[in-house]
Design an enzyme around this catalytic site. Structure first.
Site, PDB file in Angstrom:
ATOM      1  N   TYR A 164       0.779  -1.264  -0.166  1.00 11.75           N
ATOM      2  CA  TYR A 164      -0.197   0.166  -0.143  1.00 11.75           C
ATOM      3  C   TYR A 164       1.016   1.213   0.065  1.00 11.75           C
ATOM      4  CZ  TYR A 164      -4.080  -2.588   0.167  1.00 11.75           C
ATOM      5  OH  TYR A 164      -5.098  -3.565  -0.224  1.00 11.75           O
ATOM      6  N   GLN A 211     -15.414   1.970  -6.271  1.00 12.94           N
ATOM      7  CA  GLN A 211     -14.507   0.887  -5.679  1.00 12.94           C
ATOM      8  C   GLN A 211     -13.150   1.113  -5.385  1.00 12.94           C
ATOM      9  OE1 GLN A 211     -15.922  -3.192  -7.417  1.00 12.94           O
ATOM     10  NE2 GLN A 211     -16.553  -1.966  -8.797  1.00 12.94           N
ATOM     11  N   HIS A 242     -14.965   0.560  -0.996  1.00 14.72           N
ATOM     12  CA  HIS A 242     -13.638  -0.234  -0.798  1.00 14.72           C
ATOM     13  C   HIS A 242     -12.630   0.791   0.196  1.00 14.72           C
ATOM     14  CE1 HIS A 242     -14.751  -3.500  -3.803  1.00 14.72           C
ATOM     15  NE2 HIS A 242     -15.586  -3.431  -2.767  1.00 14.72           N
TER      16      HIS A 242
HETATM   17  C1  BJW Z   1     -11.195   0.161 -18.816  1.00 14.43           C
HETATM   18  C2  BJW Z   1      -9.975   0.947 -19.297  1.00 14.43           C
HETATM   19  C3  BJW Z   1     -10.276   2.061 -19.793  1.00 14.43           C
HETATM   20  C4  BJW Z   1      -9.618  -1.162 -18.233  1.00 14.43           C
HETATM   21  N1  BJW Z   1     -11.538   2.666 -19.903  1.00 14.43           N
HETATM   22  N2  BJW Z   1     -12.544   0.743 -18.845  1.00 14.43           N
HETATM   23  C5  BJW Z   1     -18.208 -16.478  -4.206  1.00 14.43           C
HETATM   24  C6  BJW Z   1     -19.243 -15.860  -4.719  1.00 14.43           C
HETATM   25  C7  BJW Z   1     -19.635 -14.462  -4.754  1.00 14.43           C
HETATM   26  C8  BJW Z   1     -18.691 -13.763  -3.716  1.00 14.43           C
HETATM   27  C9  BJW Z   1     -17.850 -14.357  -3.028  1.00 14.43           C
HETATM   28  C10 BJW Z   1     -17.430 -15.790  -3.292  1.00 14.43           C
HETATM   29  N3  BJW Z   1     -16.280 -15.771  -2.421  1.00 14.43           N
HETATM   30  C11 BJW Z   1     -16.070 -14.507  -1.724  1.00 14.43           C
HETATM   31  C12 BJW Z   1     -16.990 -13.821  -1.932  1.00 14.43           C
HETATM   32  C13 BJW Z   1     -16.939 -12.421  -1.689  1.00 14.43           C
HETATM   33  C14 BJW Z   1     -15.803 -11.346  -2.200  1.00 14.43           C
HETATM   34  C15 BJW Z   1     -15.914 -11.651  -3.830  1.00 14.43           C
HETATM   35  O1  BJW Z   1     -16.471 -10.876  -4.280  1.00 14.43           O
HETATM   36  N4  BJW Z   1     -15.022 -12.294  -4.125  1.00 14.43           N
HETATM   37  C16 BJW Z   1     -14.850 -12.726  -5.749  1.00 14.43           C
HETATM   38  C17 BJW Z   1     -13.434 -12.679  -6.201  1.00 14.43           C
HETATM   39  C18 BJW Z   1     -15.491 -13.798  -5.896  1.00 14.43           C
HETATM   40  N5  BJW Z   1     -16.156 -10.100  -1.764  1.00 14.43           N
HETATM   41  C19 BJW Z   1     -15.716  -9.689  -0.536  1.00 14.43           C
HETATM   42  O2  BJW Z   1     -15.131 -10.307   0.304  1.00 14.43           O
HETATM   43  C20 BJW Z   1     -16.043  -8.296  -0.172  1.00 14.43           C
HETATM   44  N6  BJW Z   1     -16.817  -8.154   1.152  1.00 14.43           N
HETATM   45  C21 BJW Z   1     -18.082  -8.881   1.157  1.00 14.43           C
HETATM   46  O3  BJW Z   1     -18.602  -9.419   0.103  1.00 14.43           O
HETATM   47  O4  BJW Z   1     -18.346  -8.955   2.453  1.00 14.43           O
HETATM   48  C22 BJW Z   1     -19.678  -9.532   2.769  1.00 14.43           C
HETATM   49  C23 BJW Z   1     -20.850  -8.585   2.833  1.00 14.43           C
HETATM   50  C24 BJW Z   1     -21.438  -8.379   1.435  1.00 14.43           C
HETATM   51  C25 BJW Z   1     -22.560  -7.627   1.653  1.00 14.43           C
HETATM   52  C26 BJW Z   1     -23.212  -6.922   2.679  1.00 14.43           C
HETATM   53  C27 BJW Z   1     -22.428  -7.351   4.167  1.00 14.43           C
HETATM   54  C28 BJW Z   1     -21.326  -8.067   4.094  1.00 14.43           C
HETATM   55  C29 BJW Z   1     -15.045  -7.283  -0.164  1.00 14.43           C
HETATM   56  C30 BJW Z   1     -14.465  -7.151  -1.389  1.00 14.43           C
HETATM   57  C31 BJW Z   1     -13.345  -6.461  -1.261  1.00 14.43           C
HETATM   58  C32 BJW Z   1     -12.598  -6.214  -2.567  1.00 14.43           C
HETATM   59  N7  BJW Z   1     -11.245  -5.280  -2.021  1.00 14.43           N
HETATM   60  C33 BJW Z   1     -10.335  -4.912  -3.400  1.00 14.43           C
HETATM   61  C34 BJW Z   1      -9.109  -4.277  -2.666  1.00 14.43           C
HETATM   62  C35 BJW Z   1      -9.358  -2.981  -2.044  1.00 14.43           C
HETATM   63  C36 BJW Z   1      -8.083  -2.077  -1.643  1.00 14.43           C
HETATM   64  C37 BJW Z   1      -7.236  -2.028  -2.862  1.00 14.43           C
HETATM   65  O5  BJW Z   1      -7.510  -1.305  -3.879  1.00 14.43           O
HETATM   66  O6  BJW Z   1      -6.203  -2.655  -2.614  1.00 14.43           O
HETATM   67  O7  BJW Z   1     -10.966  -3.881  -4.244  1.00 14.43           O
HETATM   68  S1  BJW Z   1     -10.022  -6.331  -4.539  1.00 14.43           S
HETATM   69  C38 BJW Z   1     -10.088  -5.100  -5.866  1.00 14.43           C
HETATM   70  O8  BJW Z   1     -11.335  -5.798  -6.639  1.00 14.43           O
HETATM   71  C39 BJW Z   1     -10.616  -3.907  -5.250  1.00 14.43           C
HETATM   72  C40 BJW Z   1     -11.407  -3.302  -6.333  1.00 14.43           C
HETATM   73  O9  BJW Z   1     -12.041  -2.210  -5.812  1.00 14.43           O
HETATM   74  C41 BJW Z   1     -12.069  -4.460  -6.839  1.00 14.43           C
HETATM   75  C42 BJW Z   1     -12.788  -4.569  -8.119  1.00 14.43           C
HETATM   76  O10 BJW Z   1     -12.191  -4.332  -9.165  1.00 14.43           O
HETATM   77  P1  BJW Z   1     -12.405  -3.424 -10.376  1.00 14.43           P
HETATM   78  O11 BJW Z   1     -12.523  -2.108  -9.755  1.00 14.43           O
HETATM   79  O12 BJW Z   1     -13.637  -4.098 -11.041  1.00 14.43           O
HETATM   80  O13 BJW Z   1     -11.127  -3.693 -11.184  1.00 14.43           O
HETATM   81  P2  BJW Z   1     -10.803  -4.844 -12.548  1.00 14.43           P
HETATM   82  O14 BJW Z   1      -9.383  -4.865 -12.640  1.00 14.43           O
HETATM   83  O15 BJW Z   1     -11.327  -6.151 -12.105  1.00 14.43           O
HETATM   84  O16 BJW Z   1     -11.561  -4.592 -13.572  1.00 14.43           O
HETATM   85  C43 BJW Z   1     -11.138  -3.250 -14.469  1.00 14.43           C
HETATM   86  C44 BJW Z   1     -12.087  -3.094 -15.554  1.00 14.43           C
HETATM   87  O17 BJW Z   1     -11.788  -1.820 -16.277  1.00 14.43           O
HETATM   88  C45 BJW Z   1     -12.059  -4.144 -16.561  1.00 14.43           C
HETATM   89  O18 BJW Z   1     -13.323  -4.740 -16.928  1.00 14.43           O
HETATM   90  C46 BJW Z   1     -11.062  -3.400 -17.759  1.00 14.43           C
HETATM   91  O19 BJW Z   1     -11.570  -4.198 -19.109  1.00 14.43           O
HETATM   92  C47 BJW Z   1     -11.841  -2.174 -17.648  1.00 14.43           C
HETATM   93  N8  BJW Z   1     -10.730  -1.205 -18.093  1.00 14.43           N
HETATM   94  N9  BJW Z   1      -9.000  -0.008 -18.860  1.00 14.43           N
HETATM   95  C48 BJW Z   1     -12.499   1.676 -19.426  1.00 14.43           C
HETATM   96  N10 BJW Z   1      -9.231   2.700 -20.008  1.00 14.43           N
END
Ligand code: BJW
Length: 251
Positions: free
Chosen positions: A69, A106, A124
């Site tokens: 970080y 996010q 997040h």
């Molecule tokens: C462009 C571009 C350009 C590129 N123009 N576009 C099984 C099934 C379902 C859920 C789960 C499961 N097992 C576990 C879970 C839950 C888990 C989860 O979802 N896991 C999955 C991996 C399956 N989730 C959690 O644990 C969350 N908490 C939770 O669920 O608590 C329970 C609860 C729920 C509801 C109520 C109460 C309680 C917490 C998730 C925390 C995620 N943390 C991170 C790190 C944050 C800190 C940090 O930044 O270091 O968050 S991980 C990372 O992924 C970060 C992001 O915010 C997050 C999403 O990523 P994002 O933003 O989508 O990025 P990318 O890289 O994936 O995509 C980028 C996109 O941009 C792509 O599509 C490109 O094409 C596009 N792009 N260039 C436009 N120029």
């Protein structure tokens, strides 16, 4: 000379008093010079999330998590990382649109606030803040962080961590987000791959109201692209300003 991209033509233009929820992900900050997570050269291609983005990883190897970080915080603070045209277009939307506009990001960078967005939830967290694992105190943090740092609330060391949401932790602001999603007229998802829940489920939540229109603006189809009424694919700095301009032309 390259041909300019054709303007994005929204399939449906909402009423001008409509309420709008915008979800953003790492893709919106890509053209500001910040890495996404899951693209070919993304963060998770170099580092395993199990090693840096879970509470267990922090308990196991706090120095490694701090180093990860500290590096990312320093990168976002470099002078060449600035809000791009997509961040600016969303700030303009918020300032000019007669209805409610809520941005749910996010992202843990501060580019939306730098662009001028105000009604904003960092679901997040934000790595310009630290939180004490012992007493929960949250403070602004712009320097590197280490296990030596002492909490100004409980005066203990070893508990300060970035105020971000790791896997297995509960995202922030979910009550307010849920309320906004269940009552919005337009839901726009920008630059997110749709892999991480609960954010990946927001489009389904917004669609519980039959009249809510849903739009994806992303470089390529996300995992949930088929859930949206309307999709436009291309770089955020091109398609977001173009889409927002079309909305604003209506008021
Ligand atoms: C462009 C571009 C350009 C590129 N123009 N576009 C099984 C099934 C379902 C859920 C789960 C499961 N097992 C576990 C879970 C839950 C888990 C989860 O979802 N896991 C999955 C991996 C399956 N989730 C959690 O644990 C969350 N908490 C939770 O669920 O608590 C329970 C609860 C729920 C509801 C109520 C109460 C309680 C917490 C998730 C925390 C995620 N943390 C991170 C790190 C944050 C800190 C940090 O930044 O270091 O968050 S991980 C990372 O992924 C970060 C992001 O915010 C997050 C999403 O990523 P994002 O933003 O989508 O990025 P990318 O890289 O994936 O995509 C980028 C996109 O941009 C792509 O599509 C490109 O094409 C596009 N792009 N260039 C436009 N120029």
């Amino acid at each position: 000379m390259n041909n300019p991209s054709p303007p994005v033509v929204p399939r449906i233009l909402p009423r001008k008093d409509s309420s709008i929820v915008v979800l953003t992900g790492a893709g919106i900050s890509k053209e500001s010079g910040l890495d996404t997570f899951r693209d070919a050269n993304g963060i998770w291609s170099r580092v395993s999330w199990e090693d840096v983005a879970t509470p267990e990883a922090f308990a196991r190897q706090p120095d490694r998590v701090h180093a990860f970080y500290n590096m990312r915080r320093a990168r976002t603070r470099s002078i060449d990382v600035q809000p791009n045209k997509a961040h600016l277009a969303l700030a303009l939307l918020e300032s000019l649109w007669p209805g409610q506009v809520l941005i749910v990001t996010q992202n843990v960078d501060s580019l939306h606030e730098k662009a001028g967005s105000v009604n904003l939830i960092h679901m997040h967290g934000n790595y310009d803040e630290a939180r004490c694992n012992f007493c929960g105190a949250v403070v602004e943090w712009i320097e590197d962080m280490s296990t030596e740092d002492i909490c100004s609330g409980c005066v203990r060391s070893g508990g300060m961590r970035p105020n971000v949401v790791w896997f297995g932790e509960t995202p922030m602001g979910l009550d307010e987000i849920t309320e906004a999603l269940l009552s919005c007229d337009l839901f726009i998802s920008i630059g997110t791959s749709g892999n991480v829940y609960p954010a990946a489920g927001f489009v389904a939540m917004a669609r519980r109201q039959e009249q809510t229109h849903t739009v994806e603006l992303n470089l390529e189809p996300s995992s949930g692209a088929m859930m949206f009424h309307e999709v436009h694919h291309g770089p955020a700095t091109v398609i977001v300003p173009s889409y927002i301009n079309a909305l604003l032309a209506k008021i």
